[in-house]
Design a protein around this motif. Structure first.
Motif, mmCIF file in Angstrom:
data_model
loop_
_atom_site.group_PDB
_atom_site.id
_atom_site.type_symbol
_atom_site.label_atom_id
_atom_site.label_comp_id
_atom_site.label_asym_id
_atom_site.label_seq_id
_atom_site.Cartn_x
_atom_site.Cartn_y
_atom_site.Cartn_z
ATOM 1 N N LEU A 61 0.831 -1.206 0.000
ATOM 2 C CA LEU A 61 0.000 0.000 0.000
ATOM 3 C C LEU A 61 0.867 1.259 0.000
ATOM 4 O O LEU A 61 0.624 2.207 -0.765
ATOM 5 N N TYR A 62 1.902 1.275 0.845
ATOM 6 C CA TYR A 62 2.800 2.435 0.882
ATOM 7 C C TYR A 62 3.569 2.586 -0.439
ATOM 8 O O TYR A 62 3.861 3.706 -0.877
ATOM 9 N N GLU A 63 3.906 1.470 -1.064
ATOM 10 C CA GLU A 63 4.556 1.536 -2.379
ATOM 11 C C GLU A 63 3.645 2.236 -3.375
ATOM 12 O O GLU A 63 4.074 3.092 -4.154
ATOM 13 N N GLN A 64 2.355 1.873 -3.360
ATOM 14 C CA GLN A 64 1.396 2.441 -4.300
ATOM 15 C C GLN A 64 1.177 3.933 -4.064
ATOM 16 O O GLN A 64 0.912 4.682 -5.009
ATOM 17 N N TYR A 120 8.824 -14.859 -1.887
ATOM 18 C CA TYR A 120 9.130 -14.410 -3.250
ATOM 19 C C TYR A 120 8.383 -13.119 -3.560
ATOM 20 O O TYR A 120 8.897 -12.255 -4.292
ATOM 21 N N GLN A 121 7.172 -12.951 -3.011
ATOM 22 C CA GLN A 121 6.401 -11.743 -3.273
ATOM 23 C C GLN A 121 7.074 -10.516 -2.663
ATOM 24 O O GLN A 121 7.045 -9.428 -3.243
ATOM 25 N N TRP A 122 7.680 -10.696 -1.486
ATOM 26 C CA TRP A 122 8.316 -9.545 -0.827
ATOM 27 C C TRP A 122 9.664 -9.233 -1.478
ATOM 28 O O TRP A 122 10.055 -8.063 -1.534
ATOM 29 N N HIS A 123 10.392 -10.256 -1.961
ATOM 30 C CA HIS A 123 11.599 -9.979 -2.747
ATOM 31 C C HIS A 123 11.234 -9.190 -4.002
ATOM 32 O O HIS A 123 11.927 -8.227 -4.371
ATOM 33 N N TRP A 124 10.168 -9.594 -4.647
ATOM 34 C CA TRP A 124 9.697 -8.903 -5.855
ATOM 35 C C TRP A 124 9.309 -7.464 -5.514
ATOM 36 O O TRP A 124 9.679 -6.509 -6.209
ATOM 37 N N GLN A 125 8.560 -7.315 -4.423
ATOM 38 C CA GLN A 125 8.138 -5.983 -3.995
ATOM 39 C C GLN A 125 9.344 -5.113 -3.663
ATOM 40 O O GLN A 125 9.394 -3.935 -4.034
ATOM 41 N N MET A 126 10.339 -5.683 -2.988
ATOM 42 C CA MET A 126 11.555 -4.945 -2.663
ATOM 43 C C MET A 126 12.270 -4.512 -3.941
ATOM 44 O O MET A 126 12.769 -3.385 -4.035
ATOM 45 N N GLY A 127 12.295 -5.396 -4.930
ATOM 46 C CA GLY A 127 12.914 -5.056 -6.209
ATOM 47 C C GLY A 127 12.233 -3.877 -6.866
ATOM 48 O O GLY A 127 12.895 -2.970 -7.395
ATOM 49 N N ARG A 128 10.905 -3.852 -6.836
ATOM 50 C CA ARG A 128 10.165 -2.731 -7.439
ATOM 51 C C ARG A 128 10.468 -1.423 -6.705
ATOM 52 O O ARG A 128 10.664 -0.375 -7.325
ATOM 53 N N PRO A 157 5.137 -11.478 -14.353
ATOM 54 C CA PRO A 157 5.859 -10.193 -14.290
ATOM 55 C C PRO A 157 7.201 -10.278 -13.573
ATOM 56 O O PRO A 157 8.112 -9.497 -13.896
ATOM 57 N N VAL A 158 7.345 -11.192 -12.613
ATOM 58 C CA VAL A 158 8.621 -11.320 -11.909
ATOM 59 C C VAL A 158 9.726 -11.643 -12.909
ATOM 60 O O VAL A 158 10.811 -11.036 -12.891
ATOM 61 N N TYR A 159 9.477 -12.606 -13.791
ATOM 62 C CA TYR A 159 10.473 -13.009 -14.787
ATOM 63 C C TYR A 159 10.786 -11.865 -15.755
ATOM 64 O O TYR A 159 11.950 -11.564 -16.016
ATOM 65 N N ARG A 160 9.751 -11.250 -16.279
ATOM 66 C CA ARG A 160 9.976 -10.228 -17.310
ATOM 67 C C ARG A 160 10.666 -8.992 -16.732
ATOM 68 O O ARG A 160 11.553 -8.411 -17.366
ATOM 69 N N GLN A 161 10.251 -8.580 -15.561
ATOM 70 C CA GLN A 161 10.865 -7.399 -14.956
ATOM 71 C C GLN A 161 12.319 -7.671 -14.576
ATOM 72 O O GLN A 161 13.172 -6.770 -14.646
ATOM 73 N N TYR A 162 12.607 -8.914 -14.178
ATOM 74 C CA TYR A 162 13.988 -9.277 -13.859
ATOM 75 C C TYR A 162 14.856 -9.217 -15.115
ATOM 76 O O TYR A 162 15.962 -8.642 -15.105
ATOM 77 N N VAL A 163 14.379 -9.755 -16.221
ATOM 78 C CA VAL A 163 15.119 -9.687 -17.482
ATOM 79 C C VAL A 163 15.328 -8.233 -17.896
ATOM 80 O O VAL A 163 16.409 -7.849 -18.361
ATOM 81 N N ASP A 164 14.299 -7.428 -17.735
ATOM 82 C CA ASP A 164 14.394 -6.007 -18.076
ATOM 83 C C ASP A 164 15.568 -5.360 -17.339
ATOM 84 O O ASP A 164 16.373 -4.624 -17.933
ATOM 85 N N LEU A 165 15.701 -5.667 -16.054
ATOM 86 C CA LEU A 165 16.804 -5.102 -15.268
ATOM 87 C C LEU A 165 18.152 -5.639 -15.721
ATOM 88 O O LEU A 165 19.138 -4.899 -15.804
ATOM 89 N N LEU A 166 18.209 -6.935 -16.014
ATOM 90 C CA LEU A 166 19.471 -7.535 -16.451
ATOM 91 C C LEU A 166 19.996 -6.902 -17.736
ATOM 92 O O LEU A 166 21.207 -6.825 -17.964
ATOM 93 N N LEU A 167 19.070 -6.462 -18.576
ATOM 94 C CA LEU A 167 19.471 -5.891 -19.864
ATOM 95 C C LEU A 167 19.586 -4.372 -19.838
ATOM 96 O O LEU A 167 19.859 -3.755 -20.864
ATOM 97 N N GLN A 168 19.375 -3.777 -18.680
ATOM 98 C CA GLN A 168 19.492 -2.316 -18.564
ATOM 99 C C GLN A 168 20.933 -1.947 -18.219
ATOM 100 O O GLN A 168 21.314 -1.858 -17.063
#
Length: 889
Positions: free
Chosen positions: A408-411, A439-447, A493-504
């Motif tokens: 909620l605070y992220e949003q 895994y959800q909180w790791h993903w959230q932390m990444g965002r 989205p976890v997979y795609r967003q991770y790839v996005d970061l790897l290629l940035q």
């Protein structure tokens, strides 16, 4: 049975009822913490109590109340004390029952080691008892303990062991003629069979169970059994069957006068209709999705009315109804529910259920547009949930409440607070090894870190989320049915967003090979996860290193297009060097998908060749032009595509090079890989060609579906037989499931060619092949083609599916084709993406088999056959629908 005997073992029955009505039924809506073991086991049995044990009786009674209220930590303490008291008085059976309940309570807390230790202690205790007059009761308790052990084994990924344990328990239930316990046990077995990929066995078990239930006289046991079966069928993806069975449960419950069972059935019917919304949306059928949404709303409203006297059912139905109304943007109707739900939640005593209800309610409120509820009020509600979870010492639920508050605070852009709460949620989740929520909180932390522009730390957080998902394959597919219906929102989205970061990487920076290798691995893992989700079975394991194949085949390149939100990326594996990466133009995902979607519509229409060329030229420029020079420099003649997303719905051979005025198939032999190789590569050279050819030529009406006549099937089969001298034919009435099974089992065919209607879809129930008298679903096809097993281990080298097509309007239809390819047990699968009932098909097949007989690779044979048709007929409609998946050698 006196009240003490009933109370002691009704603990187990209550666990069953709580689990099915709250966890399973709410799984599509309840995003709060869920129990890892989603299988429940048994009903009460009469046990003779020891005399003068009023104090122990009180302990058991209190623990039952605590358990029912979701106060598991307190229930653990009382059950441990009760077990010790039973032990002190040498009341072994009641001690075993208390320990069994204790193991179940530990499961709710996610304390798997303790749950395992206690159930092992229970089984050893029961095995040490000499049989007496109460041997029937001893057997019953022993079977129940085995059921609990099986659930623990499944939860920890030991699926085959769990199945064996449940089968042992089933033998005891059969001997005792305990129908109710046997029903639950067989449901558990079917889930394990499904998770192992034994679809025919699972289907047989569920079908037998349904038939046996329907033979039973109407009773509460029958209503409960049908209800449990309906829930499991939903979790396995059999949505139509789930609806029918739950309707039967509702009917039986009405006949026996059980309002509780009726309301539970209605709640589950709503959840099944909700799952059908997801299914229709994935197929692109928005109007059908709206119909199911209205159906689900009606079921929930009925559940609220009938379950008015049952607070938990009423509140759960209202929460599910609110969530659905919010998703359908029916805000005014949703607002009328808010005060009703709020008053009930405020009056709940502290429990896990109360925490989960608050989280569920808060999530719906945060998603409501034009809502009068301020974010700070939602945050206050979630903070209350955190405090209740802390008071219960329930780390799993506390982690979830903290994480959702962080979301909620992220949003709302309060990133510092969001980061702190997410970190707290991670600490709680990892302290009990709850990877399914970690895994959800790791993903959230990444965002959050990405929004703070800390790309290295964000990438590391995504890596942790990715690794957690890899460790959760069994749980996500076989246990957590919610993931099956929300895969695109909660996993992909976890997979795609991770790839996005790897290629940035910054401009003018040399690309790190490790990042490219990892990006490619993540995309392959995503495709594996998609197939797992498609089959509801985490049983696909890659066996061959694709890189080693490329090094051996010097003229072959493997191309990985990766679709991201704002661009298309191309990773290529060339022989003799590292992976290369070429950035393409910034093509937004919606533009790419719109181009592919329109091309997919144009290709099956022969008159739309100009439109096909125009759109396929764009795709050539996006996919091939950036790597054109690399391919030329290496002398590449064969391309293997590992396609992503909607690109799988079109044949790569139609990509058009406007500069050379050539289609891609005129330059390269082309094949596809579903992201992994399941069978060792082997050339058809020196493999004796013998074929089973089968087809349906006549018009058929099967399962309410009309299939037109295929005029050229006989000619097609004759063309094949003229090239492959050793062959067996099954035509029309001879082409049945039974005959196909018998032929495959009796003869080691290297080729199986099926010329008949078929459909590939992202819905496994809509992926099938037409036989004379039935629709051969992909699960059954898998079983038939692998039927030879250990007795005849020869691999089918090539499976040909002629006259099939992808489901109209299904954006992910080719997922069904990939599913057939990887589960059929054949090294390679050749199929059509649209149906061509034309003489060109028989000409194509004749040329294909002549080329195969000449000893060239399968992809080269496909290329030559397509070029032979293209030379006579330039329109892609006639030559382009054929795609080769799997081994291209």
């Amino acid at each position: 049975m006196n009240f003490f005997k009933y109370l002691l073992l009704s603990f187990l029955t209550i666990f069953l009822c709580i689990f099915l009505s709250v966890i399973l039924d709410s799984s599509l809506f309840f995003t709060a913490a869920f129990a890892k073991s989603k299988v429940l086991y048994f009903s009460a049995v009469a046990i003779k109590p020891a005399v003068n044990q009023t104090q122990i009786f009180s302990l058991v009674q209190q623990s039952q109340v605590l358990y029912e209220g979701g106060e598991f930590t307190e229930a653990v303490q009382l059950l441990k004390k009760a077990a010790d008291e039973f032990k002190a008085t040498n009341n072994v059976l009641n001690e075993a029952i208390a320990l069994t309940n204790l193991s179940l309570t530990y499961q709710q807390l996610g304390q798997w080691q303790q749950a395992n230790e206690v159930i092992s202690q229970t089984i050893k205790l029961l095995q040490s008892i000499e049989y007496s007059d109460s041997s029937q009761e001893q057997s019953q308790v022993f079977a129940q303990a085995l059921d609990v052990r099986g659930g623990l084994e499944l939860a920890q990924g030991q699926t085959e062991v769990a199945l064996s344990t449940w089968q042992s328990a089933a033998k005891i239930y059969q001997h005792l003629d305990d129908i109710s316990a046997l029903i639950s046990n067989h449901i558990n077995q079917a889930q394990a069979m499904q998770a192992l990929g034994n679809y025919l066995q699972a289907d047989h078990t569920l079908t037998s169970l349904r038939e046996n239930l329907q033979k039973q006289p109407d009773s509460p046991v029958k209503a409960r059994g049908l209800y449990s079966l309906g829930n499991v069928l939903r979790s396995l993806g059999y949505l139509n069957d789930s609806h029918k069975i739950l309707k039967e449960s509702y009917s039986v419950a009405g006949k026996v006068g059980s309002a509780n069972a009726q309301s539970n059935a209605l709640l589950s019917l709503g959840n099944t209709a909700r799952a059908q919304i997801y299914a229709q949306l994935s197929l692109g059928n928005s109007s059908r999705a709206k119909d199911y949404a209205q159906t689900a709303i009606q079921y929930y409203e009925q559940a609220v009315q009938i379950g008015a006297a049952i607070p938990t059912v009423r509140l759960q139905a209202q929460l599910n109804l609110l969530r659905l109304l919010v998703e359908q943007e029916e805000v005014s109707t949703a607002k009328t529910l808010l005060p009703q739900i709020q008053s009930q939640i405020d009056s709940l005593p502290p429990s896990r259920m109360a925490v989960n209800y608050r989280i569920n309610f808060a999530q719906s409120l945060s998603k409501m547009r034009q809502s009068s509820v301020e974010p700070k009020d939602v945050a206050k509600m979630l903070a209350q949930a955190v405090q209740v979870a802390k008071s219960l010492k329930d780390q799993r639920t506390e982690s979830y409440a903290l994480g959702i508050l962080g979301e909620l605070y992220e949003q709302t852009g309060q990133l510092s607070d969001a980061k702190g709460l997410t970190q707290q949620a991670l600490v709680e989740a990892e302290s009990i090894d709850a990877q399914d929520i970690a895994y959800q909180w790791h993903w959230q932390m990444g965002r959050i870190l990405q929004k703070q522009s800390n790309i290295p730390a964000a990438t590391d957080a995504y890596s942790r989320a990715y690794n957690a998902l890899k460790s959760l394959r069994n749980d996500l597919v076989a246990i957590n049915s919610d993931v099956q219906f929300s895969f695109r929102e909660s996993i992909e989205p976890v997979y795609r967003q991770y790839v996005d970061l790897l290629l940035q990487l910054p401009d003018n920076t040399i690309q790190k090979p490790d990042n490219l290798i990892q990006a490619r691995q993540v995309i392959e893992s995503l495709q594996l996860a998609e197939l797992d989700n498609f089959f509801r079975s985490p049983c696909l394991l890659p066996r061959v290193d694709l890189d080693k194949l490329v090094e051996k085949e010097k003229s072959t390149a493997v191309i990985y297009p990766i679709i991201l939100d704002n661009r298309l990326e191309i990773i290529t594996r060339l022989p003799g060097q590292d992976i290369i990466y070429r950035q393409t133009a910034k093509i937004p995902k919606n533009i790419l998908e719109k181009t592919v979607e329109q091309l997919q519509k144009d290709l099956p229409v022969a008159s739309r060749e100009p439109d096909v060329k125009q759109r396929s030229q764009k795709l050539y420029d996006w996919l091939i032009r950036p790597i054109e020079a690399d391919l030329a420099n290496k002398g590449i003649t064969s391309l293997v595509f590992v396609l992503d997303g909607s690109l799988r719905n079109i044949p790569m051979g139609i990509l058009y090079d406007q500069q050379q005025q050539k289609y891609l198939i005129e330059k390269y032999a082309i094949s596809l890989m579903p992201g992994l190789q399941l069978l060792s590569p082997k050339s058809l050279h020196n493999v004796p060609l013998n074929a089973l050819v089968a087809g349906v030529e006549q018009k058929r009406l099967i399962e309410g579906k009309s299939f037109p006549e295929l005029l050229n099937v006989t000619q097609e089969l004759k063309q094949i037989q003229s090239s492959v001298k050793s062959s067996k034919q099954l035509l029309n009435q001879e082409f049945t499931k039974t005959n196909l099974h018998n032929q495959i089992q009796s003869t080691p065919f290297s080729i199986v060619h099926l010329a008949t209607h078929g459909q590939f879809s992202s819905d496994i129930e809509q992926t099938y092949i037409l036989t004379w008298d039935s629709l051969l679903k992909v699960r059954e096809l898998d079983g038939l083609l692998r039927a030879r097993g250990e007795s005849r281990p020869e691999t089918i080298e090539l499976l040909v599916l002629s006259a099939c097509k992808t489901a109209t309007g299904d954006k992910r239809a080719a997922l069904g084709l990939a599913g057939v390819a990887v589960r059929a047990g054949a090294r390679s699968t050749l199929a059509t993406l649209w149906t061509i009932d034309d003489e060109s098909t028989s000409e194509f097949m004749g040329e294909l088999y002549r080329q195969l007989d000449a000893g060239i690779t399968k992809s080269q044979a496909l290329q030559h056959a397509q070029l032979a048709i293209l030379a006579k007929e330039n329109r892609p409609y006639f030559w382009a629908p054929y795609v080769l998946l799997g081994n291209w050698l």
